[in-house]
Design a protein around this motif. Structure first.
Motif, PDB file in Angstrom:
ATOM      1  N   TYR A 154     -16.652   4.662 -13.886  1.00 23.53           N
ATOM      2  CA  TYR A 154     -16.859   5.505 -12.710  1.00 23.53           C
ATOM      3  C   TYR A 154     -17.744   4.786 -11.691  1.00 23.53           C
ATOM      4  O   TYR A 154     -18.473   3.844 -12.028  1.00 23.53           O
ATOM      5  CB  TYR A 154     -17.564   6.797 -13.107  1.00 23.53           C
ATOM      6  CG  TYR A 154     -16.724   7.780 -13.884  1.00 23.53           C
ATOM      7  CD1 TYR A 154     -15.553   8.300 -13.355  1.00 23.53           C
ATOM      8  CD2 TYR A 154     -17.133   8.214 -15.133  1.00 23.53           C
ATOM      9  CE1 TYR A 154     -14.794   9.225 -14.071  1.00 23.53           C
ATOM     10  CE2 TYR A 154     -16.392   9.141 -15.864  1.00 23.53           C
ATOM     11  CZ  TYR A 154     -15.217   9.646 -15.326  1.00 23.53           C
ATOM     12  OH  TYR A 154     -14.477  10.557 -16.029  1.00 23.53           O
ATOM     13  N   VAL A 157     -23.456   7.020  -8.871  1.00 19.71           N
ATOM     14  CA  VAL A 157     -23.618   8.187  -8.008  1.00 19.71           C
ATOM     15  C   VAL A 157     -25.097   8.539  -7.865  1.00 19.71           C
ATOM     16  O   VAL A 157     -25.931   8.170  -8.693  1.00 19.71           O
ATOM     17  CB  VAL A 157     -22.848   9.403  -8.549  1.00 19.71           C
ATOM     18  CG1 VAL A 157     -21.346   9.148  -8.525  1.00 19.71           C
ATOM     19  CG2 VAL A 157     -23.304   9.756  -9.964  1.00 19.71           C
ATOM     20  N   CYS A 164     -20.288  12.213 -12.722  1.00 18.78           N
ATOM     21  CA  CYS A 164     -18.851  12.164 -12.420  1.00 18.78           C
ATOM     22  C   CYS A 164     -18.078  12.987 -13.446  1.00 18.78           C
ATOM     23  O   CYS A 164     -18.248  12.807 -14.657  1.00 18.78           O
ATOM     24  CB  CYS A 164     -18.359  10.725 -12.466  1.00 18.78           C
ATOM     25  SG  CYS A 164     -19.048   9.662 -11.185  1.00 18.78           S
ATOM     26  N   ILE A 168     -12.908  12.310 -11.126  1.00 15.81           N
ATOM     27  CA  ILE A 168     -13.357  11.258 -10.207  1.00 15.81           C
ATOM     28  C   ILE A 168     -12.596   9.965 -10.494  1.00 15.81           C
ATOM     29  O   ILE A 168     -12.493   9.529 -11.640  1.00 15.81           O
ATOM     30  CB  ILE A 168     -14.876  11.032 -10.342  1.00 15.81           C
ATOM     31  CG1 ILE A 168     -15.656  12.292  -9.980  1.00 15.81           C
ATOM     32  CG2 ILE A 168     -15.323   9.853  -9.489  1.00 15.81           C
ATOM     33  CD1 ILE A 168     -15.487  12.734  -8.546  1.00 15.81           C
TER      34      ILE A 168
END
Length: 345
Positions: A154, A157, A164, A168
């Motif tokens: 991922y 973030v 996530c 995602i």
């Protein structure tokens, strides 16, 4: 759960706790048709996963052959597996001919992979994370496959936005994470081509006290070294809970593959975890680095809804880790590199 101890005495006690099936697992394995095979069983999660599966099968009262496959560089591991009720098989998963000689178990857990030491030998990481899955997916076409992946596929973030979810899109940073997405794509290709039911497990930071991000924070605190806060936050999960979810995930095997995040429900900051460990260890805490804006964070709410929340909280894990490190508990010397944000492991 009220029957968890406040601290863990030794490795035998730790291994016994990791191998407790807990609610739902025996029933889940009793519903599976056919035998079970764990590929890469000699890694840091595999032996405890094998012992957990063996205990759950005994609890369920069902007869299945449980195979454990690895190169077995440690000669003591096969004997330990036999004592637990696991049939060990020596095999190099990069050897296509050797893989083709394995029993065609109906249910396969794929744990094999490479992360540590990627920098400088990227070709071996790609081989282990892409070619070995191709050999396995070819041989076990039609079997149910639970394949371990990582939350590192991922994007990183901001902690404030939460982790996530499975919806995602992947955005891997660095060759390790890219090769892990390659592993997923190989299983997806074979799933679509051959109708092989697969679930991909994106795991973030299993902890069993001998390794894990909490151990990586506790050790420098205990030894008077600074803790790096460049990556400001993380998720983690008790390895026993991660293993229980992995085995229950056979129920999700589909074609094309399902994706399931596995981690704890808490988002922890490195600073707060270090400060709590420092309090428990009676040590001052020194921090280095400037907290960055992003981290590898996963939302495992779906797994918690399907299979129940983790039995061990992050607070309990922190207490166990502090007591283990203070008592001189063994380390596997396999750092998570939780502080790395550029994908270079």
């Amino acid at each position: 759960m009220s029957d968890w101890p406040e601290s863990i005495r030794d490795e035998a006690h730790l291994d016994e706790l990791l191998a407790r099936p807990g609610p739902g697992l025996a029933d889940a394995l009793s519903r599976l048709d056919g035998d079970l095979m764990i590929l890469g069983i000699a890694g840091k999660m595999g032996v405890s996963l094998g012992e957990l599966a063996a205990n759950a099968l005994r609890e369920a009262g069902v007869r299945k052959t449980l195979y454990g496959v690895s190169r077995f560089s440690d000669a003591a591991v096969p004997d330990r597996l036999r004592r637990a009720g696991v049939t060990p098989i020596s095999c190099d998963l990069l050897d296509r001919a050797a893989v083709s000689s394995l029993p065609r178990a109906a249910n396969v857990v794929f744990l094999a992979g490479r992360k540590f030491g990627t920098e400088g030998s990227q070709e071996l990481t790609w081989a282990m994370n892409v070619l070995a899955p191709a050999n396995v997916a070819e041989h076990f076409r039609g079997s149910r496959i639970v394949a371990l992946s990582t939350g590192c596929v991922y994007p990183l973030v901001a902690p404030a936005q939460g982790g996530c979810s499975e919806g995602i899109a992947p955005a891997p940073v660095g060759e390790y994470a890219q090769s892990c997405l390659g592993r997923e794509r190989v299983f997806e290709y074979h799933s679509r081509r051959d109708g092989t039911p697969v679930v991909l497990i994106r795991l973030n930071y299993a902890n069993d006290l001998r390794y894990g991000v909490l151990r990586d924070i506790a050790e420098p605190v205990w030894n008077g070294r600074p803790v790096n806060v460049t990556v400001p936050a993380f998720n983690c999960i008790w390895q026993g809970d991660a293993n229980r979810t992995i085995l229950q995930a056979f129920a999700l095997c589909r074609t094309p593959p399902e994706v399931l995040n596995v981690t704890g429900p808490e988002t922890l900051t490195v600073r707060e975890a270090a400060e709590e460990l420092g309090r428990l260890l009676g040590r001052p805490v020194r921090l280095v680095g400037s907290p960055g804006p992003t981290a590898y964070l996963n939302d495992a709410a779906r797994a918690h809804r399907l299979f129940g929340p983790p039995r061990v909280s992050a607070a309990q894990l922190i207490r166990w880790t502090a007591a283990w490190v203070a008592a001189g508990g063994r380390s596997l010397n396999r750092p998570t590199h939780f502080e790395v944000a550029d994908g270079k492991f």
